[in-house]
Structure formats: C-alpha cells, structure tokens
Design a protein around this motif. Sequence first.
Motif, PDB file in Angstrom:
ATOM      1  N   VAL A   1      -1.006  -0.008  12.657  1.00 41.19           N
ATOM      2  CA  VAL A   1      -0.530  -1.345  12.299  1.00 41.19           C
ATOM      3  C   VAL A   1      -1.176  -2.388  13.205  1.00 41.19           C
ATOM      4  O   VAL A   1      -1.143  -2.267  14.433  1.00 41.19           O
TER       5      VAL A   1
ATOM      6  N   ARG B   1      -0.898  -6.038  14.497  1.00 37.14           N
ATOM      7  CA  ARG B   1       0.033  -7.161  14.623  1.00 37.14           C
ATOM      8  C   ARG B   1      -0.611  -8.348  15.327  1.00 37.14           C
ATOM      9  O   ARG B   1      -0.035  -9.429  15.371  1.00 37.14           O
TER      10      ARG B   1
ATOM     11  N   PRO C   1      -5.140  -1.578  16.553  1.00 38.91           N
ATOM     12  CA  PRO C   1      -3.926  -1.163  15.840  1.00 38.91           C
ATOM     13  C   PRO C   1      -3.110  -0.190  16.682  1.00 38.91           C
ATOM     14  O   PRO C   1      -3.662   0.543  17.515  1.00 38.91           O
TER      15      PRO C   1
ATOM     16  N   PHE D   1       6.344   2.247   9.718  1.00 41.33           N
ATOM     17  CA  PHE D   1       6.119   1.121   8.820  1.00 41.33           C
ATOM     18  C   PHE D   1       6.671   1.505   7.454  1.00 41.33           C
ATOM     19  O   PHE D   1       6.629   2.672   7.063  1.00 41.33           O
TER      20      PHE D   1
ATOM     21  N   PRO E   1       1.631  -8.639   9.647  1.00 42.97           N
ATOM     22  CA  PRO E   1       0.879  -7.451  10.060  1.00 42.97           C
ATOM     23  C   PRO E   1       0.097  -6.873   8.886  1.00 42.97           C
ATOM     24  O   PRO E   1       0.363  -7.188   7.728  1.00 42.97           O
TER      25      PRO E   1
ATOM     26  N   ILE F   1      -2.150  -3.078   7.613  1.00 46.80           N
ATOM     27  CA  ILE F   1      -2.619  -1.706   7.835  1.00 46.80           C
ATOM     28  C   ILE F   1      -4.106  -1.687   7.501  1.00 46.80           C
ATOM     29  O   ILE F   1      -4.501  -2.041   6.386  1.00 46.80           O
TER      30      ILE F   1
ATOM     31  N   ALA G   1      -2.729   5.262   7.099  1.00 39.03           N
ATOM     32  CA  ALA G   1      -1.294   5.497   7.096  1.00 39.03           C
ATOM     33  C   ALA G   1      -1.042   6.873   6.499  1.00 39.03           C
ATOM     34  O   ALA G   1      -1.925   7.461   5.863  1.00 39.03           O
TER      35      ALA G   1
END
Length: 322
Positions: A5, A7, A13, A18, A57, A59, A87
């Motif tokens: 992630v 942010r 990341p 999530f 945010p 991915i 992910a």
Amino acid sequence: MYAAVVRSFDRPPRYEEFAAPEPTGRQVLVDVLAAGLHPRVRSGANGTHYTSDGSLPLIPGVDGVGRLPDGRRAYFVADDDGPGTMAEQTLLDPRRAVPLPDDADPVVIAAAMNPAMSSWVALRRRISFQPGQSVLVLGATGNAGQMAVQIARHLGAAGIVAAGRDQQRLELLTGLGATRTVSLAGDPAEAADRLGKAAADVDVVIDYTWGAVTERAIPALLTQRAERSAALDWIQIGSMAGPDITLPSFVLRAANLRIMGSGQGSLTAAGIVAELPSLIDQFTAGTLTAAALPVPLAEVERAWTAPIETGRRIVFTPSASA
C-alpha cells in the motif's frame, strides 16, 4: 487481505491489511500468484507517471499472473482505474487477460511480459516492421532493452545495433542477437558520433532513453545517413535519460524521420491484449528468456529500495498464492 500500500509518494509501499476489492460488471476477483516490479510500477507508486492523478492510498502493480476461482491461471493487465496487482487478491477483467499454458512459470511471465511487451507491441502494432529491416535499440542495457534485442532478432531483423552505458551488459547482448554494440559512456558528443557511425542507416529506432541522449542521437544518425529520404521510424518508449528533448526544426525537413510513441494511450487495450498469447508462447518455449527474482510480498518495503543484480527483475509473490 494483505497488500503493498502506497500512502505517500515519498515512501516505498508498506505491507498491510487492506480491504479486498469488489468486482463489478465483468470483473472477477482472483488470487495473485506473481506481480512484477517494473519501472512503470515505480513511477506510478511515486506519482510521476503521466497517468497518475495523485490519488492515495493506492496499490501498485500494472500486471500479473492470477488464479481464477475455477483454478485456471491467466496473465492479465490491470484496469487503468482499478486496484493494482501487488496484493493477495485483485480484480481481473477477462477482456484484458489471456490464459497461461500449464507449463508456463508464473514468476517468469510476471517478470518478462511488461518489458517484452513494449518492443513486441511497438514492432507489431505501431509500425509495419518487415523481416530484413535493421533496428537500433537505444538503452539496450536495461531489462526492456535487452528484451528488445531478443525480440528484434526473433522478428527477423537483419541487423541489430545495441547501444547503452553498461559495457558488461553490452558484451552479453551479442549472444542475444545484437550484431553490433555501441557504448554511450564517456563524453556525450563522442558517444553520439560513435552511434551515428554505427547506426546511421537503420530502419527503426526503439528508444528507451529520450532526454539528452536522444537529443544528440537524432542529428548524429540523420546527418550520417546515406539516403535521408529513406524512412526512419523512431519509436519512443522510455525516458531513462530525461522526459524532454530539444529538436531542431531542420531535422524534420532534411530527412524522412517519423517519431511516434508506444505506450498507454497510443494503443488500445484490445490491441495490446491481442498480442499477448503469441508473446507468452515465446517465453514458454524458451525462445525469449528473462531473469526473475521472486520475493515474498511481505518484504515489499525492503525489496523496493534494495540493490538488485543488473538484468534481473523482482517479482512479488503474495503469501496467499503459495
């Protein structure tokens, strides 16, 4: 689920929980088996890619290999406005996916398809490349450039000039199909002169550099070209040396130079996806090769900035797919 992630565009990341995305329309929720860390992924994660809208945010990840609910595996390109592929789970649109053969290695496919796609699609979709033509790969010592040398050879190029800064990588490219190599190291003017002498009469340039390198290379090639009216297709793909160039107007009048880009927006998603099965077949058959470094997705923050051996590409493997 767990995911990489972003942010902040100023930090790598982080691996954290999530919310899993919800499919809509034709989308299918898939388990991600492998997702490559490409330069395109890095630029998206730091907000510098031309498609970035600054939303956080996010991915990261633009493509990958996923397992569908029925157990089949597929290589897919993520939707432009959807969640990324780094992910445990993400969304797959069947219109942007192709099935994988049983003997295809998902890590190799995830490492190779993005860098290979750039030159494969450029030569097959952006121009009418013909066997027997000659190609200059500008920036050939990067992963995508190395792949471009292999692909140009596979598609029947009669001559392939590979140009780059890494002398050790340049020497390896002769074994992959380069018929001549040119070092871009050292004095920029001297490098441009070497390049002009070696590649003045090529038919196609696949350019991963742009910036100051291309700014010097275009006049160097055209002023030494034996027949300036012969078409020269200059395909701009990457910008490792900078995002801009200054192009003298005489260059466009004094030669048959055709500059175009190849990337998101210059080709339809359907056109790109149509090329994927034949490209996958080349990797499965071993005609094209790629060096992949599998890394658990849980190590994304460390691996994002860790040094990696030149020529290898990190591929994140989410734990859910183990």
